[in-house]
Design an enzyme around this catalytic site. Structure first.
Site, PDB file in Angstrom:
ATOM      1  N   SER A   1       0.819  -1.207   0.000  1.00  0.00           N
ATOM      2  CA  SER A   1       0.000   0.000   0.000  1.00  0.00           C
ATOM      3  C   SER A   1       0.858   1.265   0.000  1.00  0.00           C
ATOM      4  CB  SER A   1      -0.948  -0.045   1.210  1.00  0.00           C
ATOM      5  OG  SER A   1      -1.909   0.975   1.148  1.00  0.00           O
TER       6      SER A   1
ATOM      7  N   ASP B   1       9.975   5.340 -10.361  1.00  0.00           N
ATOM      8  CA  ASP B   1       9.529   5.908 -11.634  1.00  0.00           C
ATOM      9  C   ASP B   1      10.268   7.194 -11.988  1.00  0.00           C
ATOM     10  OD1 ASP B   1       7.821   3.831 -11.978  1.00  0.00           O
ATOM     11  OD2 ASP B   1       5.972   4.999 -11.863  1.00  0.00           O
TER      12      ASP B   1
ATOM     13  N   LYS C   1      -0.594  -4.305  -3.072  1.00  0.00           N
ATOM     14  CA  LYS C   1      -1.880  -3.845  -2.555  1.00  0.00           C
ATOM     15  C   LYS C   1      -2.090  -2.418  -3.040  1.00  0.00           C
ATOM     16  CE  LYS C   1      -4.973  -2.349   0.694  1.00  0.00           C
ATOM     17  NZ  LYS C   1      -5.452  -0.968   0.891  1.00  0.00           N
TER      18      LYS C   1
END
Length: 542
Positions: free
Chosen positions: A306, A317, A331
């Site tokens: 999460s 990224d 998740k």
């Protein structure tokens, strides 16, 4: 003769279930396609389903072989069952669970400050929190809580004992403890206080110039806890920083965004989410890293989930740092909290999280059992392929895949046996831990302690008494590992969790890999900034 009158105890649970079912229908009308009274999913079907459920409930109530606690059946069965059909993370909290949930989110409560667990019809201390009243009173891991304010705790549930220990700030509680090697109970009087549960558990310099921060959860204090830890480490002057998100199951979205904000450039995307009934929303770094370019490595494993995946996905990224460890849990479902009556709450999945490059974090859950979803995760058959800011390939649809895979060495058969039997610590279902046994002999121990062969002699005796099979070769081949395990638990017991963490890091293969990759993280970030700058000045630059 059995009474035909409804059980009054069923009122609260049944009312709450009808509220949830009604809310589901209303939400479907407000946020989804218009409800039509058709044969396929219309309002008539909702009403028919409610009627069918109440008929089943009535039959169960009046005809089941034993008396039925309908509130429990609804709270623990009907409502969670309905939600788990939707996805593994939509959830319902009864009043007690909701109170604990709020404690975790707020990062504090009032009490003595320790974790406890059941063992042999008793409640034992797993660990006092750092600098808590329990720690200051000398309570140790493995101590058995015999009485609280004169009330016998034998046979009580751990929750009951924990509730007795909590109380208003400044009030006192008297605790009787059983401890290995002590003939009489140890009596302590503890003054209750506010117990902070910091999101950042531990920070230190692991190598010259290399800082380390362990983030255990994302509660309401995590970003401020991290800021304090970075200040103590003199963050701008570091040669590298390691953020440890291993075993961090997540928490609050705003805290994940706040953490990423400390490392990303201003206005860079941290995460986005969108769902059937919710438009896309993007979250950005508002302040940014203020030009601080310290090389960064993030540690993750299969229990990082999460909010941990939001942070690590954003770092990866944007090529801000490297991810080291194992594939994270996966998740990426957004739960919206709907407070209900009776101090209860519904956590309902309303959207999905996506990393800045557009990767879906969530792992597949529709084609696997609930058990396999939680305990036997599998990578997606066809993972998404996206590109980072510098053009590196990254993969989605199944958690965050590290840039460098690094696993902890698996225990051999003998090590696995000792760990399963709870030999080194107060494992709730274990045989009784050796460290408690060893400290019961009242040895003189300082912070220079290092287990020697005399400690191994005692371990041999302990294993014999517990009927655990071993050979001389087992002890010899695992000598260094045994002494490391013993030292870690001794330091945790006598000097607190932080000292135990320090010993644990001495033998951490994933941490060592993270330290090794600091130069590569620095080169990656510098190259990414160069590529992004070229792209901004030359739109045709790849």
């Amino acid at each position: 003769m059995e009474s035909a009158q409804p059980n009054k105890s069923s009122g609260r649970g049944l009312f709450l279930l009808l509220v949830i079912l009604g809310a589901s229908a209303i939400l479907g009308g407000l946020y989804g396609p218009p409800i039509r009274a058709t044969a396929a999913g219309g309002s008539d079907d909702v009403q028919d389903s409610v009627k069918s459920f109440t008929r089943v409930l009535s039959v169960v109530e009046h005809n089941y072989a034993d008396p039925v606690d309908l509130d429990k059946s609804i709270y623990d069965g009907a409502i969670p069952g309905m939600l788990h059909v939707l996805d593994p993370h939509s959830n319902f909290f009864d009043p007690q669970q909701y109170a604990l949930f709020r404690e975790e989110q707020e990062g504090k409560y009032y009490g003595v400050g320790m974790t406890v667990a059941p063992r042999d019809n008793q409640t034992v201390v797993l660990a006092p929190f750092v600098a808590s009243p329990a720690a200051k009173a000398g309570i140790r891991p493995g101590d058995t809580i015999m009485q609280v304010d004169g009330h016998n705790c034998t046979g009580l549930t751990t929750t009951q004992v924990a509730d007795m220990l909590k109380g208003a700030k400044g009030t006192t509680v008297h605790i009787s403890l059983g401890r290995e090697g002590w003939d009489k109970p140890i009596e302590v009087t503890v003054v209750r206080d506010e117990i902070p549960r910091p999101g950042v558990e531990f920070s230190e310099m692991v190598k010259p110039g290399i800082g380390y921060v362990r983030v255990s959860t994302f509660n309401e204090t995590t970003d401020s806890d991290l800021a304090d830890a970075l200040k103590r480490l003199d963050f701008p002057k570091l040669d590298g920083l390691i953020i440890d998100l291993r075993n961090n199951g997540g928490g609050l979205l705003n805290q994940a965004v706040g953490m990423a904000d400390m490392f990303l450039d201003k206005n860079e995307t941290v995460v986005s989410h969108r769902g059937r009934s919710s438009p896309e929303r993007r979250y950005y770094a508002v302040r940014g890293n203020q030009g601080i370019e310290v090389p960064l490595v993030v540690l993750v494993n299969g229990q990082s989930a999460s909010a941990s995946e939001i942070v690590s996905g954003a770092i990866q990224d944007h090529d801000r740092g490297l991810i080291v460890g194992e594939v994270s849990f996966g998740k990426g479902l957004v739960q919206t909290q709907f407070p209900l009556s009776e101090d209860t709450a519904l956590l309902l999945t309303t959207a999905r999280y996506y990393t800045p490059s557009g990767r879906l974090i969530q792992r597949d859950y529709k084609n696997v059992t609930l058990y396999d979803y939680h305990y036997n995760p599998k990578p997606p058959e066809k993972p998404e392929v996206k590109l980072t800011d510098s053009g590196r390939q990254v993969f989605g649809g199944g958690g965050i895949t590290p840039d460098y895979m690094a696993t902890q060495p698996k225990p051999n058969d003998f090590q696995d046996l000792l760990l399963r039997r709870g030999v080194f610590y107060a494992f709730p279902s274990g045989v009784g831990d050796f460290v408690r046994y060893y400290l019961g002999t009242r040895p003189t121990i300082t912070k220079q302690f290092s287990p020697d062969d005399s400690v191994i002699v005692l371990l041999r005796k302990f294993l014999d008494e517990q009927h655990i099979k071993f050979s001389d070769q087992d002890l010899q081949a695992n000598d260094a590992w045994l002494k490391w395990q013993i030292k870690r638990e001794v330091f945790t017991t006598l000097y607190g969790l932080n000292e135990g963490y320090k010993v644990a890091l001495e033998n951490d293969a994933q941490l060592n890999k993270a330290v090794e990759e600091i130069p590569q993280a620095k080169a990656l970030y510098a190259n990414a900034r160069k590529i992004v700058a070229q792209r901004q000045t030359d739109p045709n630059h790849p």
